[in-house]
Scaffold this motif. Structure first.
Motif, short mmCIF file in Angstrom:
data_model
loop_
_atom_site.label_atom_id
_atom_site.label_comp_id
_atom_site.label_asym_id
_atom_site.label_seq_id
_atom_site.Cartn_x
_atom_site.Cartn_y
_atom_site.Cartn_z
N PHE A 238 -14.99 4.14 6.13
CA PHE A 238 -15.76 3.31 6.95
C PHE A 238 -17.28 3.54 7.04
CE2 PHE A 238 -11.46 4.14 8.66
CZ PHE A 238 -10.94 2.87 8.96
N VAL A 239 -18.18 2.74 6.65
CA VAL A 239 -19.61 2.99 6.52
C VAL A 239 -20.20 2.07 7.41
CG1 VAL A 239 -21.48 2.95 5.09
CG2 VAL A 239 -19.32 3.38 4.38
N THR A 240 -20.90 2.62 8.57
CA THR A 240 -21.72 2.01 9.49
C THR A 240 -23.00 1.39 9.10
OG1 THR A 240 -20.40 2.90 11.17
CG2 THR A 240 -22.40 1.74 11.91
N LEU A 241 -23.16 0.10 9.10
CA LEU A 241 -24.59 -0.63 8.73
C LEU A 241 -24.78 -1.78 9.57
CD1 LEU A 241 -24.67 -0.06 4.66
CD2 LEU A 241 -26.27 0.78 6.49
N LYS A 242 -25.87 -1.75 10.50
CA LYS A 242 -26.15 -2.61 11.50
C LYS A 242 -26.63 -3.98 10.71
CE LYS A 242 -28.81 -3.74 15.60
NZ LYS A 242 -29.71 -3.49 16.42
N ASN A 243 -25.75 -5.16 11.22
CA ASN A 243 -26.08 -6.37 10.60
C ASN A 243 -25.56 -6.63 9.07
OD1 ASN A 243 -27.18 -7.34 13.17
ND2 ASN A 243 -29.27 -6.63 12.49
N VAL A 244 -24.88 -5.80 8.56
CA VAL A 244 -24.28 -5.92 7.29
C VAL A 244 -23.39 -7.15 7.03
CG1 VAL A 244 -22.32 -4.86 7.40
CG2 VAL A 244 -23.28 -4.78 5.39
N GLN A 245 -22.94 -7.65 8.38
CA GLN A 245 -21.97 -8.90 8.20
C GLN A 245 -22.88 -10.02 7.84
OE1 GLN A 245 -22.60 -7.21 10.90
NE2 GLN A 245 -23.35 -8.57 12.48
N PRO B 158 -6.26 10.90 -7.48
CA PRO B 158 -6.72 9.57 -8.07
C PRO B 158 -6.45 8.32 -7.32
CG PRO B 158 -4.81 10.10 -9.49
CD PRO B 158 -5.21 11.36 -8.22
N ILE B 159 -7.38 7.03 -7.80
CA ILE B 159 -7.04 6.08 -7.09
C ILE B 159 -6.90 4.70 -8.22
CG2 ILE B 159 -8.66 6.56 -5.13
CD1 ILE B 159 -10.75 5.03 -6.29
N VAL B 160 -6.21 3.66 -7.66
CA VAL B 160 -6.25 2.32 -8.74
C VAL B 160 -7.50 1.45 -8.50
CG1 VAL B 160 -4.75 0.60 -9.45
CG2 VAL B 160 -3.62 2.81 -8.40
N VAL B 161 -8.41 1.58 -9.42
CA VAL B 161 -9.47 0.92 -9.54
C VAL B 161 -9.37 -0.56 -9.17
CG1 VAL B 161 -11.66 0.09 -10.75
CG2 VAL B 161 -10.78 2.36 -10.94
N LEU B 162 -8.17 -1.07 -10.10
CA LEU B 162 -8.00 -2.70 -9.86
C LEU B 162 -7.51 -3.29 -8.41
CD1 LEU B 162 -6.27 -3.34 -13.54
CD2 LEU B 162 -8.75 -3.83 -12.81
N THR B 163 -6.78 -2.56 -7.75
CA THR B 163 -6.36 -2.93 -6.57
C THR B 163 -7.19 -2.40 -5.47
OG1 THR B 163 -4.68 -1.19 -6.59
CG2 THR B 163 -4.03 -3.22 -7.44
N SER B 164 -7.97 -1.47 -5.68
CA SER B 164 -8.94 -1.23 -4.60
C SER B 164 -10.16 -2.38 -4.16
CB SER B 164 -9.86 -0.10 -4.88
OG SER B 164 -9.13 1.08 -5.11
N HIS B 165 -10.46 -2.51 -2.93
CA HIS B 165 -11.20 -3.49 -2.66
C HIS B 165 -12.20 -3.06 -1.23
CE1 HIS B 165 -7.36 -3.98 -0.39
NE2 HIS B 165 -7.98 -4.52 0.65
N TRP B 166 -12.91 -4.07 -0.75
CA TRP B 166 -13.78 -3.68 0.28
C TRP B 166 -14.05 -4.88 1.24
CZ3 TRP B 166 -14.66 -3.30 -4.95
CH2 TRP B 166 -15.61 -4.28 -5.31
N LYS B 167 -14.45 -4.71 2.59
CA LYS B 167 -14.49 -6.09 3.46
C LYS B 167 -15.66 -5.71 4.18
CE LYS B 167 -9.67 -6.97 3.92
NZ LYS B 167 -8.49 -7.44 4.84
N GLN B 168 -16.41 -6.56 4.41
CA GLN B 168 -17.58 -6.55 5.30
C GLN B 168 -17.14 -7.10 6.74
OE1 GLN B 168 -19.94 -8.95 2.36
NE2 GLN B 168 -21.47 -8.81 4.25
N LYS B 169 -17.47 -6.19 7.65
CA LYS B 169 -17.03 -6.32 9.25
C LYS B 169 -18.39 -6.29 10.17
CE LYS B 169 -12.33 -4.79 8.82
NZ LYS B 169 -11.83 -6.09 9.01
N THR B 170 -18.24 -6.35 11.25
CA THR B 170 -19.41 -6.55 12.18
C THR B 170 -20.10 -4.93 11.98
OG1 THR B 170 -18.45 -8.40 13.58
CG2 THR B 170 -20.34 -6.58 14.35
N ASP B 171 -21.21 -5.07 11.64
CA ASP B 171 -22.16 -3.71 11.49
C ASP B 171 -21.27 -2.56 10.76
OD1 ASP B 171 -23.79 -4.73 13.09
OD2 ASP B 171 -23.10 -4.05 15.12
N MET B 172 -20.47 -2.84 9.91
CA MET B 172 -19.59 -1.96 9.30
C MET B 172 -18.88 -2.58 7.59
SD MET B 172 -16.05 0.06 10.61
CE MET B 172 -17.01 0.90 11.66
N VAL B 173 -18.99 -1.73 6.94
CA VAL B 173 -18.24 -2.14 5.61
C VAL B 173 -16.83 -1.09 5.44
CG1 VAL B 173 -18.36 -2.00 3.18
CG2 VAL B 173 -20.40 -2.81 4.52
N VAL B 174 -16.00 -1.71 5.13
CA VAL B 174 -14.61 -0.90 4.83
C VAL B 174 -14.12 -0.83 3.51
CG1 VAL B 174 -12.29 -0.43 5.80
CG2 VAL B 174 -13.84 -1.42 7.31
N VAL B 175 -14.24 0.24 2.85
CA VAL B 175 -13.56 0.25 1.39
C VAL B 175 -12.21 0.85 1.35
CG1 VAL B 175 -14.08 1.26 -0.76
CG2 VAL B 175 -16.04 0.84 0.75
#
Length: 234
Positions: free
Chosen positions: A92-99, A137-154
């Motif tokens: 979870f990364v908090t960034l104001k107005n990122v949405q 280790p992580i699986v690169v192909l099935t990893s993803h991210w989403k923009q939410k209000t004031d936040m990015v979730v990877v």
């Protein structure tokens, strides 16, 4: 600059001093997030005040031309929160107005052991968060991210589902293990030497043969007799 601008600047400076003193990871993350929020507010206030300033009287109107692209500078992020499910580790990364910015400006560069989150041109600034040496280790192909209000979730997809991560990175785990081992060593140093000897003799008696048990019993008996004699002499 306005009084509010100076107040924000002072708050940021004081929080940076607190960040230097903070030792716990969670406290560092909370302070870092608050610093970024205030920095974003400070930048917006500065731009608002500059745009409100009247043009100088000596300025002469000139033909409209295409403005040169505004130079942006990059801000490296340090603070983040994380959680996990059976399949994903969530960052979870908090960034104001990122949405408010287009999705193509928010992206990740991933390897099986690292992630690098980029947020480009958010209110005139670029942001990047880098996490290297992931614990698992992580699986690169099935990893993803989403923009939410004031936040990015990877969402980092686990190579080994159902395996719980004790730490986010291998470096954090190593540092934590060293810290725990240091306290174990300190506890051992504080133990009574006599108690350690008695424990050793007890173990030898329980695992030894008949001759060993006879010798230990004799030594213990003689030791008890000596204690009694020393007491009587006193």
């Amino acid at each position: 600059m306005s009084t509010k601008f100076n107040e924000l600047r002072s708050d940021i400076d004081e929080l940076n001093e607190l960040l230097k003193l903070a030792k716990r990871k969670r406290v560092q993350d909370i302070v870092s997030l608050e610093i970024r929020k205030l920095e974003t507010e400070l930048i917006a206030l500065k731009e608002k005040e500059q745009s409100a300033q009247p043009a100088a009287k000596s300025e002469v109107s000139a033909p409209t031309t295409s403005a040169a692209p505004q130079k942006r500078y990059q801000i490296k992020l340090n603070g983040y929160g994380w959680d996990q499910s059976d399949k994903y580790v969530k960052v979870f990364v908090t960034l104001k107005n990122v949405q408010s910015i287009p999705k193509e400006r928010v992206y990740c560069k991933l390897t099986d052991r690292s992630m690098e989150l980029h947020v480009d041109d958010l209110e005139g600034k670029d942001y990047v968060l880098t996490i290297n040496n992931l614990l698992e280790p992580i699986v690169v192909l099935t990893s993803h991210w989403k923009q939410k209000t004031d936040m990015v979730v990877v969402f980092l997809a686990k190579v080994h589902p159902n395996v719980k991560w004790s730490h986010m990175t291998g470096l954090e785990k190593k540092a934590d293990d060293q810290h725990k081992n240091r306290f174990k060593t300190d506890d051992m140093d504080k133990k009574d030497p006599q108690e350690s000897i008695m424990g050793l003799m007890k173990n030898m008696y329980e695992t030894g043969d008949d001759e060993m048990k006879r010798m230990i019993s004799k030594a213990w008996y003689e030791g008890q007799q000596k204690k009694k004699t020393d007491t009587l002499e006193l």
